[in-house]
Design a protein around this motif. Structure first.
Motif, mmCIF file in Angstrom:
data_model
loop_
_atom_site.group_PDB
_atom_site.id
_atom_site.type_symbol
_atom_site.label_atom_id
_atom_site.label_comp_id
_atom_site.label_asym_id
_atom_site.label_seq_id
_atom_site.Cartn_x
_atom_site.Cartn_y
_atom_site.Cartn_z
ATOM 1 N N ALA A 82 0.360 -1.536 0.251
ATOM 2 C CA ALA A 82 -0.666 0.170 0.132
ATOM 3 C C ALA A 82 0.823 1.258 -0.304
ATOM 4 C CB ALA A 82 -0.708 0.207 1.085
ATOM 5 N N PHE A 83 1.845 1.038 0.652
ATOM 6 C CA PHE A 83 2.990 2.378 0.342
ATOM 7 C C PHE A 83 3.726 2.778 -0.783
ATOM 8 C CE2 PHE A 83 6.769 4.335 2.562
ATOM 9 C CZ PHE A 83 6.588 5.708 2.154
ATOM 10 N N ARG A 84 3.876 1.156 -1.389
ATOM 11 C CA ARG A 84 4.714 1.748 -2.873
ATOM 12 C C ARG A 84 3.894 2.464 -3.334
ATOM 13 N NH1 ARG A 84 5.427 -1.618 -7.672
ATOM 14 N NH2 ARG A 84 4.255 -2.929 -6.939
ATOM 15 N N LEU A 85 2.318 1.909 -3.172
ATOM 16 C CA LEU A 85 1.731 2.397 -4.341
ATOM 17 C C LEU A 85 1.044 3.989 -3.716
ATOM 18 C CD1 LEU A 85 -1.114 -0.982 -4.573
ATOM 19 C CD2 LEU A 85 0.410 0.008 -6.588
ATOM 20 N N PHE A 86 0.898 4.003 -2.985
ATOM 21 C CA PHE A 86 1.144 5.125 -2.116
ATOM 22 C C PHE A 86 2.494 6.734 -3.095
ATOM 23 C CE2 PHE A 86 2.859 8.325 0.868
ATOM 24 C CZ PHE A 86 2.017 9.362 0.970
ATOM 25 N N LEU A 87 3.290 5.622 -2.992
ATOM 26 C CA LEU A 87 4.354 6.560 -3.428
ATOM 27 C C LEU A 87 4.248 7.540 -4.981
ATOM 28 C CD1 LEU A 87 6.833 4.742 -1.834
ATOM 29 C CD2 LEU A 87 6.422 7.250 -1.045
ATOM 30 N N GLY A 88 3.448 6.337 -5.505
ATOM 31 C CA GLY A 88 3.573 6.516 -6.977
ATOM 32 C C GLY A 88 4.436 6.101 -7.753
ATOM 33 N N ASP A 89 4.453 7.105 -8.966
ATOM 34 C CA ASP A 89 5.590 7.690 -9.920
ATOM 35 C C ASP A 89 6.420 8.976 -9.119
ATOM 36 O OD1 ASP A 89 5.207 5.700 -11.429
ATOM 37 O OD2 ASP A 89 4.086 6.708 -12.935
ATOM 38 N N ARG A 90 6.359 9.476 -8.167
ATOM 39 C CA ARG A 90 6.438 10.475 -7.776
ATOM 40 C C ARG A 90 7.807 10.382 -6.910
ATOM 41 N NH1 ARG A 90 2.466 11.780 -3.223
ATOM 42 N NH2 ARG A 90 3.008 10.170 -2.809
ATOM 43 N N TRP A 91 7.924 9.005 -6.529
ATOM 44 C CA TRP A 91 9.477 8.642 -5.479
ATOM 45 C C TRP A 91 9.935 6.975 -5.849
ATOM 46 C CZ3 TRP A 91 11.103 12.854 -2.813
ATOM 47 C CH2 TRP A 91 10.175 14.076 -2.359
#
Length: 220
Positions: A82-91
């Motif tokens: 869920a954290f990886r998806l939250f970061l998306g392409d921004r980080w």
């Protein structure tokens, strides 16, 4: 059909962590860490539990400041995706483990529950956040140093006057006892006299379970 190039070889994270600062910066890039004043904006929109750990959590308890090399925020290991998806392409998150240092992306979506994530915007940008994952047992905080030790998250964290959730000081010191670097010994020297007897008993039991001969036990 062309294929993606293979990922770069993965160094041993233990060696990464012990490189002198100049050598670390040369090979992996430097740090420009977030702070308690900027972490809330970074994490805004992440709807899973998160809390500040390490030296900043000790400072929130003691009120005694010192320089900090990074910002540690923990999440439950079951929330890593869920954290990886939250970061998306921004980080761009990287997974740091005992046996690899590699991107945490669609190619490598699996992470061990006691590993950690380092976050930066891209390869030309400094690291901003260290996310040590916390194993969880049916949603309960689980001590990565002693997996049989589980507690409700509210019992091992607290919300400080700044509105942020931090690891309780005794919990932070338990993890610092495992490494006992100079900064960890300094934090312990400042923090231990401020702990309640209940907190000291918790820390004493946790450290003894980890290492019955640990040098800090004589101070507890």
């Amino acid at each position: 059909m062309p294929t993606d190039p293979p990922p770069p070889p993965s160094p041993e994270p233990a060696a990464v962590a012990h490189l002198p600062p100049a050598a670390f910066d040369r090979w992996y890039g430097g740090w420009d860490p977030l702070t308690p004043s900027t972490i809330a904006e970074f994490m805004d929109g992440f709807d899973r539990p998160w809390w500040i750990t390490g030296g900043w959590s000790v400072e929130a308890f003691t009120g005694v400041s010192r320089p900090h090399e990074d910002m540690d925020v923990s999440i439950l290991a079951s929330d890593a995706e869920a954290f990886r998806l939250f970061l998306g392409d921004r980080w761009t998150p990287w997974n740091v483990d005992d046996s690899w240092f590699r991107p945490f992306d669609d190619r490598f979506p699996e992470v061990r529950p006691d590993s950690q994530l380092w976050i930066r915007r891209d390869a030309q940008s400094p690291w901003v956040l260290d996310v040590p994952l916390t194993p969880d047992t049916r949603g309960r905080w689980t001590n990565k140093r002693n997996p049989e030790h589980t507690e409700d998250l509210d019992d091992v964290t607290w919300v400080a006057p700044d509105g942020l959730r931090y690891a309780r000081a005794e919990v932070a010191l338990m993890f610092k006892a495992a490494q006992a670097r100079e900064k960890d010994r300094w934090d312990a020297a400042v923090c231990l006299p401020m702990l309640s007897e209940e907190s000291r008993a918790w820390l004493r039991g946790a450290v003894a379970a980890m290492d019955p001969s640990h040098a800090w036990l004589s101070s507890l």
